[in-house]
Structures are given as C-alpha cells and as structure tokens.
Motif scaffolding. Structure first.
Motif, PDB file in Angstrom:
ATOM      1  N   THR A  82      13.335  10.763   0.379  1.00 39.14           N
ATOM      2  CA  THR A  82      12.820   9.867  -0.661  1.00 39.14           C
ATOM      3  C   THR A  82      11.532   9.240  -0.134  1.00 39.14           C
ATOM      4  OG1 THR A  82      14.310   8.169   0.205  1.00 39.14           O
ATOM      5  CG2 THR A  82      15.042   9.397  -1.723  1.00 39.14           C
ATOM      6  N   SER A  83      10.431   9.519  -0.796  1.00 40.80           N
ATOM      7  CA  SER A  83       9.126   9.239  -0.183  1.00 40.80           C
ATOM      8  C   SER A  83       8.515   7.901  -0.572  1.00 40.80           C
ATOM      9  CB  SER A  83       8.148  10.374  -0.501  1.00 40.80           C
ATOM     10  OG  SER A  83       8.155  10.705  -1.866  1.00 40.80           O
ATOM     11  N   GLY A  84       9.352   6.960  -1.029  1.00 42.96           N
ATOM     12  CA  GLY A  84       8.856   5.615  -1.273  1.00 42.96           C
ATOM     13  C   GLY A  84       8.328   4.955  -0.013  1.00 42.96           C
ATOM     14  N   ARG A  85       8.933   5.284   1.106  1.00 43.85           N
ATOM     15  CA  ARG A  85       8.455   4.720   2.382  1.00 43.85           C
ATOM     16  C   ARG A  85       7.030   5.170   2.671  1.00 43.85           C
ATOM     17  NH1 ARG A  85      13.143   6.773   6.203  1.00 43.85           N
ATOM     18  NH2 ARG A  85      12.882   8.519   4.745  1.00 43.85           N
ATOM     19  N   ALA A  86       6.751   6.451   2.420  1.00 39.60           N
ATOM     20  CA  ALA A  86       5.396   6.960   2.645  1.00 39.60           C
ATOM     21  C   ALA A  86       4.406   6.324   1.672  1.00 39.60           C
ATOM     22  CB  ALA A  86       5.383   8.481   2.493  1.00 39.60           C
ATOM     23  N   PHE A  87       4.842   6.148   0.425  1.00 38.51           N
ATOM     24  CA  PHE A  87       3.983   5.506  -0.572  1.00 38.51           C
ATOM     25  C   PHE A  87       3.614   4.095  -0.129  1.00 38.51           C
ATOM     26  CE2 PHE A  87       3.428   2.682  -4.161  1.00 38.51           C
ATOM     27  CZ  PHE A  87       2.547   3.373  -4.997  1.00 38.51           C
ATOM     28  N   PHE A  88       4.626   3.304   0.221  1.00 37.95           N
ATOM     29  CA  PHE A  88       4.344   1.906   0.562  1.00 37.95           C
ATOM     30  C   PHE A  88       3.617   1.779   1.887  1.00 37.95           C
ATOM     31  CE2 PHE A  88       5.272  -2.245   2.375  1.00 37.95           C
ATOM     32  CZ  PHE A  88       4.724  -3.042   1.367  1.00 37.95           C
ATOM     33  N   ALA A  89       3.929   2.633   2.850  1.00 37.19           N
ATOM     34  CA  ALA A  89       3.252   2.545   4.153  1.00 37.19           C
ATOM     35  C   ALA A  89       1.749   2.713   3.988  1.00 37.19           C
ATOM     36  CB  ALA A  89       3.804   3.606   5.096  1.00 37.19           C
ATOM     37  N   ALA A  90       1.328   3.670   3.166  1.00 41.37           N
ATOM     38  CA  ALA A  90      -0.102   3.885   2.950  1.00 41.37           C
ATOM     39  C   ALA A  90      -0.717   2.717   2.203  1.00 41.37           C
ATOM     40  CB  ALA A  90      -0.318   5.185   2.173  1.00 41.37           C
ATOM     41  N   LEU A  91      -0.044   2.282   1.145  1.00 46.46           N
ATOM     42  CA  LEU A  91      -0.574   1.184   0.333  1.00 46.46           C
ATOM     43  C   LEU A  91      -0.630  -0.110   1.136  1.00 46.46           C
ATOM     44  CD1 LEU A  91      -1.514   0.480  -2.527  1.00 46.46           C
ATOM     45  CD2 LEU A  91       0.874  -0.045  -3.090  1.00 46.46           C
ATOM     46  N   ALA A  92       0.411  -0.391   1.911  1.00 50.36           N
ATOM     47  CA  ALA A  92       0.447  -1.616   2.707  1.00 50.36           C
ATOM     48  C   ALA A  92      -0.632  -1.605   3.784  1.00 50.36           C
ATOM     49  CB  ALA A  92       1.823  -1.791   3.342  1.00 50.36           C
ATOM     50  N   SER A  93      -0.883  -0.437   4.377  1.00 47.15           N
ATOM     51  CA  SER A  93      -1.920  -0.345   5.397  1.00 47.15           C
ATOM     52  C   SER A  93      -3.286  -0.693   4.819  1.00 47.15           C
ATOM     53  CB  SER A  93      -1.942   1.065   5.982  1.00 47.15           C
ATOM     54  OG  SER A  93      -2.958   1.200   6.944  1.00 47.15           O
ATOM     55  N   ALA A  94      -3.571  -0.187   3.626  1.00 45.97           N
ATOM     56  CA  ALA A  94      -4.845  -0.503   2.973  1.00 45.97           C
ATOM     57  C   ALA A  94      -4.923  -1.987   2.625  1.00 45.97           C
ATOM     58  CB  ALA A  94      -5.012   0.346   1.716  1.00 45.97           C
ATOM     59  N   ALA A  95      -3.803  -2.543   2.144  1.00 46.53           N
ATOM     60  CA  ALA A  95      -3.813  -3.953   1.759  1.00 46.53           C
ATOM     61  C   ALA A  95      -3.940  -4.871   2.974  1.00 46.53           C
ATOM     62  CB  ALA A  95      -2.544  -4.284   0.977  1.00 46.53           C
ATOM     63  N   ARG A  96      -3.213  -4.552   4.048  1.00 46.79           N
ATOM     64  CA  ARG A  96      -3.256  -5.408   5.230  1.00 46.79           C
ATOM     65  C   ARG A  96      -4.637  -5.443   5.876  1.00 46.79           C
ATOM     66  NH1 ARG A  96       1.878  -6.915   7.114  1.00 46.79           N
ATOM     67  NH2 ARG A  96       3.608  -5.769   6.145  1.00 46.79           N
ATOM     68  N   ALA A  97      -5.420  -4.397   5.647  1.00 48.63           N
ATOM     69  CA  ALA A  97      -6.785  -4.394   6.182  1.00 48.63           C
ATOM     70  C   ALA A  97      -7.686  -5.366   5.430  1.00 48.63           C
ATOM     71  CB  ALA A  97      -7.372  -2.988   6.103  1.00 48.63           C
ATOM     72  N   ALA A  98      -7.238  -5.802   4.242  1.00 48.61           N
ATOM     73  CA  ALA A  98      -8.089  -6.653   3.408  1.00 48.61           C
ATOM     74  C   ALA A  98      -7.516  -8.035   3.158  1.00 48.61           C
ATOM     75  CB  ALA A  98      -8.332  -5.962   2.056  1.00 48.61           C
ATOM     76  N   VAL A  99      -6.201  -8.231   3.378  1.00 42.42           N
ATOM     77  CA  VAL A  99      -5.575  -9.505   3.065  1.00 42.42           C
ATOM     78  C   VAL A  99      -4.682  -9.935   4.217  1.00 42.42           C
ATOM     79  CG1 VAL A  99      -5.569  -8.835   0.623  1.00 42.42           C
ATOM     80  CG2 VAL A  99      -3.473  -8.587   1.960  1.00 42.42           C
TER      81      VAL A  99
END
Length: 516
Positions: free
Chosen positions: A163-180
């Motif tokens: 179930t690839s929700g972990r991969a989805f959120f890991a990528a999205l969170a990485s982008a967000a954490r770089a900005a917020v």
C-alpha cells in the motif's frame, strides 16, 4: 513552563496548519509557495490516514500518466462520471474546476517528488498488485455510470510496493518540510479569536519517545485490532496530560484545519452514523473529530456527518464479479462490478448488512487460480477466507440457500432470471452467464470479521466556501481534507479522498496565505 527557544521563535507566523497529513502537507506547501511563513502542528509525527492509505489519487482528463499509458480521457467524461458520484455536495463549477485542473494536480505532485507509473491494470480490482499503477478505481464500468460517460482508468497509484500511501506522504512531506516548520506531538486544543476573527491556536505539546512508539503500534497493527489500539491510545492520552505544556501560536493571516475525520470517535459515530458501527475504522487515533469540533467551537457548521463509506469489495479475485450478490430474500440489489463502497452503502443502509455471493464451481476454480497474480498480501488473506472459510457448498441452489439462511425460492427465481439474461442492474455482458452447479454461497455480510474486514471512513466535515476553503462565517479559519465537506462527501471511490485532500489543501493554503 516556558517555551523552548525554537518554539518561541514560531509563536507568530502567517499561517498555522493543524494536522500534517495529506491535506495539511498540501496546505502548508502551497501557503509557503505563496509567500507565507508557515507552521504545521500535528498530534503525532505526521502522515495521518494518508500515510496508511493506498496512495491512490483520482485524476483524469488527460493526465501525463494517462497519456503515457495510451489512455484517452477528457475533462467532460470525468465530469459526467463524477457528477453521479458527488451529487449536490459541491457545485457544478467546483466539480468542473477539480476535473479541469486534475492533470495539473498530478504534475504538482510529481514536482513535489510523488512518483507515478503508467502501467495499466488489466483486470478489475479493489487495489492493484505491484505490477500495476493505473486502474479503474471506481464504478466507471458499472451501470449506469458507463452509459453517461466513456470509462477511463483514473486511479493513479503512487509507485511503491504494498500500500503506497507511505511513499506518497514521504515525498510530499519532504517537499513541505523544506519550506515550512513542522511541530510534532502538538495537539491544538482551542482557537484564538479576536474581534470575531480566528487569529491563532492554543496547543498542548510534549517531547516523548514513548508517545511516538505507542502511536506507531496503535496505528499498525492497531489498524486491524481496534480494541488494542484503544488501549494504547488511553496511554497516549495519559502521557499528553501528564507531560504536555501549553503553547500559544498566533497566525497573522489564517489557520487551516486539516486534522482528519472522526472515524475513531465512537460517540460521534454513534450519534451521526450508528449503522456503520462494527466496521474497521480506517484512520489513525488522530481521526477523532477534533478538527471538526474546533471549527464548531467558533461558529463553524458541520454537514454530511452521516456520510460514511463502508468498503465491501468482492475483488480480487476478479472472477468473483461473475457471481450473483443477494440479500436474505435471495434478491439481487446491485451490479456486482460496482465499486466496493457503492456495494457497502446499499448493503448497510438498505439490506440490513446481510449479503451472500452465489458462485458455481467454474467461478471458484478460476478465482483460486487468480489469487497469486491478482492480490497483495492483505487481499490474499481475504481471498482465501472467502473461498475456503466463509462459504457453504451444495449441489443445488436450494440446498446452499437453506444452509446459509437465504430464502430458497427467492434465490432460485433470481438464478433462473439471471440465466435468461434478465439483468435489471445492467452488468457488463461479458460478466453475465448462467450459473451451473455445484454451487457455493459466500457470506459477504457486514461485520467485524478479521478474515474479511469492512473498512469504514467518515466523509462529513465543516462547511466551507468552495472558492477559498474558508469555514463559512468564520473569518481567518480554513478547512481541508476530511475535516471539511468536499468532493467525496457524498460517495467515495478510491483516490477521490486523497485527490480532494490535494485540491482542498492547496486551495486553503493559497487563500490563507493571501488573507491580509
């Protein structure tokens, strides 16, 4: 207790996002890209139900992934299909905006690092195995949906094993954490209001390794053992009470509530949707309705609270779609190729939660052959349970009906009509054929069965302005994801909730950042 230095520096920001799951990460990233300083707070460590999900994004109208797969789709066809699913929950203008910007949404996610793949699944399934990442994730091929629009696969599964929700959120969170800035283990307990406007949040925050460990086990394996998860959650709450300290954070431009739904709030579920008790709660312990209650505490209005999605999937294996799903009277009540939530809704709300799938030996043999190539591990367990445990077999329709508690005369009449091609539900012709003995009735009833769980999630939330995401009549407050009424708040198909998290999260973040 005084604030730590890094927390003190964040007491005043432009936008505060409450809940750092799929919707919260999108809101935070969009607000930051719009020029705002952003702080996201999360009761745990982020991810929420998004990280537990299948990582499916419902998108179409000619996305880059569809084009790479050779799939032809149009915005008009996507609108025509989703109009039947969404009903009146959003305006025609909002629905068309979602569909028209769907391809751009996929590119936005790809730019944030979310990986997609154009491999099309060749069979109908609730969730594709690891070889496939684009599939028919709803009822596009079921009647009457296919009569209103040309079907197209729109379920964009994030590329990743399992179930690839972990991969989805890991990528999205990485982008967000770089900005917020993200502040974990921090629970919003109240909203700060001045002159009728929301200007910040009051939180309880702590730093505890045990808090993280307990939450991890409450999420998995706690997902499959809700009682075990509740025991751990009581310990989590005790830690928060004993070790938490108060933090007040002011938001110069706005607060975004994206704290999930309320599937883990038993009192709210009992009050709004008692029929769906007994399902497997799909979410984390953070899906306790706290975001919705925060909005209500300052004048927000909740809506669609009785809208709950219950998933009663008949596939995989795909051969089971050739069976006949009946109620206690032996009558069919749905096109068996419909999406699992459409079946689940009729099952729970119209048929008292009781249903059986009638198949013959030919279908059983085909289904057993398909298990290995059409399933992931969790689907494999359910498939073996259905095909080996939850069935009654017999030489005649009347015999299996009597042994299962189904009306024999009613089932015999249904089978005879089905064999003559009399199908009031319009199932695709290639899935309809006379059933010949010996027979088996597979128990597909709703209930808390470990071998064949029925996941449920809540779809209602706060009413928001569809152009901005602002909670109606509450200046300075926005809501997104399952904390808000959105595209999937009428009925659910795989990927529509996650797509709505992206759509509504970006909308709320963008307008909160622009709110001076």
């Amino acid at each position: 207790m005084p604030l730590e230095r890094d927390e003190q520096a964040d007491r005043d920001v432009d936008v505060v996002v409450v809940g750092f799951g799929g919707a919260g990460a999108c809101a935070a990233l969009e607000a930051a890209r719009s020029g705002a300083s952003v702080l996201a707070v999360d009761r745990f460590t982020g991810g929420g139900a998004t990280a537990m999900s299948g990582g499916i994004v419902y998108a179409g109208g000619g996305t880059s992934v569809q084009k790479a797969a050779g799939v032809v789709d149009t915005v008009d066809d996507m609108v025509a299909y989703l109009r039947q699913e969404t009903g009146d929950v959003v305006s025609e203008e909002t629905l068309r905006e979602f569909c028209a910007t769907s391809a751009e949404m996929v590119e936005w996610l790809a730019d944030a690092g979310v990986p997609f793949d154009p491999s099309v699944c060749p069979f109908k399934t609730s969730y594709p195995p690891n070889d496939y990442y684009l599939y028919y994730s709803g009822s596009e091929n079921a009647w009457p949906y296919r009569s209103a629009a040309t079907p197209a696969p729109r379920g964009h599964r994030t590329h990743g094993r399992g179930t690839s929700g972990r991969a989805f959120f890991a990528a999205l969170a990485s982008a967000a954490r770089a900005a917020v800035r993200v502040l974990p283990q921090t629970t919003a307990t109240s909203l700060l209001v001045e002159d009728g406007r929301v200007v910040g949040v009051e939180c309880r925050t702590l730093r505890s390794r045990w808090h993280t460990v307990l939450h991890r086990y409450a999420t998995r394996p706690g997902l499959y053992f809700p009682g075990f998860a509740r025991v751990l959650h009581r310990r989590i709450a005790a830690l928060e009470t004993a070790r938490g300290r108060t933090v007040r954070i002011r938001a110069r431009r706005g607060v975004v509530l994206s704290a999930g739904g309320f599937v883990h709030n038993r009192e709210m579920l009992r009050a709004h949707a008692p029929e769906f008790r007994g399902g497997l709660p799909l979410g984390t312990q953070g899906d306790d309705g706290s975001g919705i209650r925060l909005g209500e505490s300052v004048g927000g209005v909740a809506d669609r609270m009785s809208s709950v999605s219950a998933w009663r999937f008949l596939t995989p294996p795909s051969a089971l779609l050739r069976g006949v799903l009946v109620d206690e009277s032996g009558s069919r009540f749905v096109d068996e190729s419909s999406y699992g939530a459409a079946i689940g809704s009729k099952l729970v709300l119209e048929r008292g939660g009781k249903a059986w799938l009638l198949v013959d030996e030919t279908i059983l043999r085909a289904a057993r052959r398909q298990i290995r190539r059409e399933t992931l591990w969790f689907q494999r367990l359910s498939a073996h349970y259905l095909l080996r445990v939850a069935l009654v077999r017999g030489p005649s329709v009347e015999e299996v009906a009597r042994r299962s508690g189904v009306d024999p005369a009613g089932l015999a009449a249904t089978v005879a009509a089905y064999g003559r091609g009399e199908d009031a539900f319009g199932k695709a012709a290639e899935l309809v054929a006379p059933l010949t003995g010996p027979y088996a009735l597979i128990d597909c009833s709703y209930g808390p069965r470990l071998g064949y769980p029925c996941p449920v999630l809540t779809l209602g939330g706060l009413r928001v302005d569809e152009k901005t995401g602002q909670v109606l009549d509450v200046p300075g407050l926005y809501a997104a994801g399952r904390t808000a009424v959105g595209l999937c708040s009428n009925s659910y198909v795989s990927g529509l909730s996650l797509a709505d998290c992206v759509f509504s999260g970006r909308r709320a973040g963008r307008h909160a950042a622009a709110n001076l």
